[in-house]
Design a protein around this motif. Structure first.
Motif, PDB file in Angstrom:
ATOM      1  N   SER A  42       4.679 -10.861  -1.362  1.00  0.00           N
ATOM      2  CA  SER A  42       4.924 -10.258  -2.672  1.00  0.00           C
ATOM      3  C   SER A  42       4.679 -11.294  -3.766  1.00  0.00           C
ATOM      4  N   SER A  47      -1.934  -6.934  -6.247  1.00  0.00           N
ATOM      5  CA  SER A  47      -2.058  -5.816  -7.191  1.00  0.00           C
ATOM      6  C   SER A  47      -2.988  -6.173  -8.345  1.00  0.00           C
ATOM      7  N   GLN A  83       2.156   2.658  -4.501  1.00  0.00           N
ATOM      8  CA  GLN A  83       3.277   2.837  -3.576  1.00  0.00           C
ATOM      9  C   GLN A  83       4.155   4.012  -3.994  1.00  0.00           C
ATOM     10  N   ASP A 156      -2.659   0.595  -3.094  1.00  0.00           N
ATOM     11  CA  ASP A 156      -1.700  -0.498  -3.258  1.00  0.00           C
ATOM     12  C   ASP A 156      -0.403  -0.156  -2.536  1.00  0.00           C
TER      13      ASP A 156
END
Ligand code: ADP
Ligand code: ADP
Length: 223
Positions: A42, A47, A83, A156
């Motif tokens: 993350s 992204s 998402q 994504d």
């Protein structure tokens, strides 16, 4: 069609002390009809990389070429799924799915009907997004994206919020769509198993500062 060339892409957010280098001098080539996953922790810039390909943001340095042409804004030929579902909550599933083609005066009734069948959404045309389960919402997102007949699907972490069984089903649906229609797929995930399961190639990004560490060819039988 469907090649993507990311050339020396850098994206910096903020200014001065608040500067964040999200993507740092990334070069990436994706062949037409390839299924590529982007794997990384993350915050590593996945992204941002995808948003640059989608045309949702202006690179700080470098550029993205799609089919040889510089990207300078969003285009229905590059469809994006996130998402969390981004269906219009005030529109029915049918209205959501036909929204893109309608904007371009290019609604193909047969295609829309086929998509409802393919995604197992028959009978839910007049339902609103909140009335569907998470998996069905993501199938509706897929149907909405496919209604535009995109060359390139940018996804994504589309299935991160789903339970394991629903996720398996979504993987099957996605691989069907990819194999039948010769689309290029760029699929972001932080799930190693999912990355390897789906892809021809896995692009691994480093935690900091947003660089591509490795590109791994995958040679496994798909489910
Ligand atoms: P990932 O998708 O791998 O989680 P992101 O591309 O979302 O990574 O983010 C990369 C880095 O850039 C993170 O440090 C994130 O906080 C930062 N970032 C992303 N979007 C913005 C933004 N709009 N403004 C400021 N910083 C951002
Ligand atoms: P991801 O699920 O890919 O890790 P995030 O939850 O980090 O994404 O970010 C979601 C949204 O918030 C993205 O549109 C991103 O651009 C934005 N964002 C992320 N980090 C920041 C930040 N530090 N400042 C402003 N916006 C950010």
């Amino acid at each position: 069609t469907g090649t993507v060339n990311v050339q020396d892409l850098t994206k910096v957010y903020g200014e001065d002390d608040d500067e964040v280098v999200a993507v740092d001098e990334v070069d990436l080539h994706i062949e037409a009809e390839e299924f590529v996953t982007v794997l990384g922790p993350s915050g590593c810039g996945k992204s941002t990389l995808m948003e640059a390909i989608a045309g949702h943001l202006e690179p700080t340095e470098g550029e993205v070429l799609v089919n040889g042409d510089p990207v300078d804004g969003p285009d229905p030929s590059r469809g994006v799924v996130f998402q969390e579902n981004r269906l219009f909550p005030w529109k029915t599933i049918d209205e959501n799915v036909r929204f893109g083609p309608q904007m371009r005066d290019a609604v193909d009734e047969e295609r829309i009907e086929a998509l409802f069948g393919q995604m197992g959404l028959e009978g839910f045309e007049d339902a609103y997004p909140h009335e569907l389960s998470g998996g069905m919402q993501q199938r509706a997102e897929l149907a909405r994206l496919l209604a535009n007949d995109p060359d390139i699907m940018l996804m994504d972490e589309p299935f991160s919020g789903l339970d394991a069984m629903t996720k398996d089903l979504m993987h099957e649906k996605l691989l069907d769509v990819w194999e039948d229609d010769d689309r290029t797929v760029l699929f972001i995930t932080h799930d190693v198993e999912e990355a390897i399961l789906l892809a021809d190639r896995v692009v691994v990004m480093t935690a900091r500062p947003g660089q591509v560490k490795d590109v791994i060819d995958v040679d496994l039988d798909r489910p």
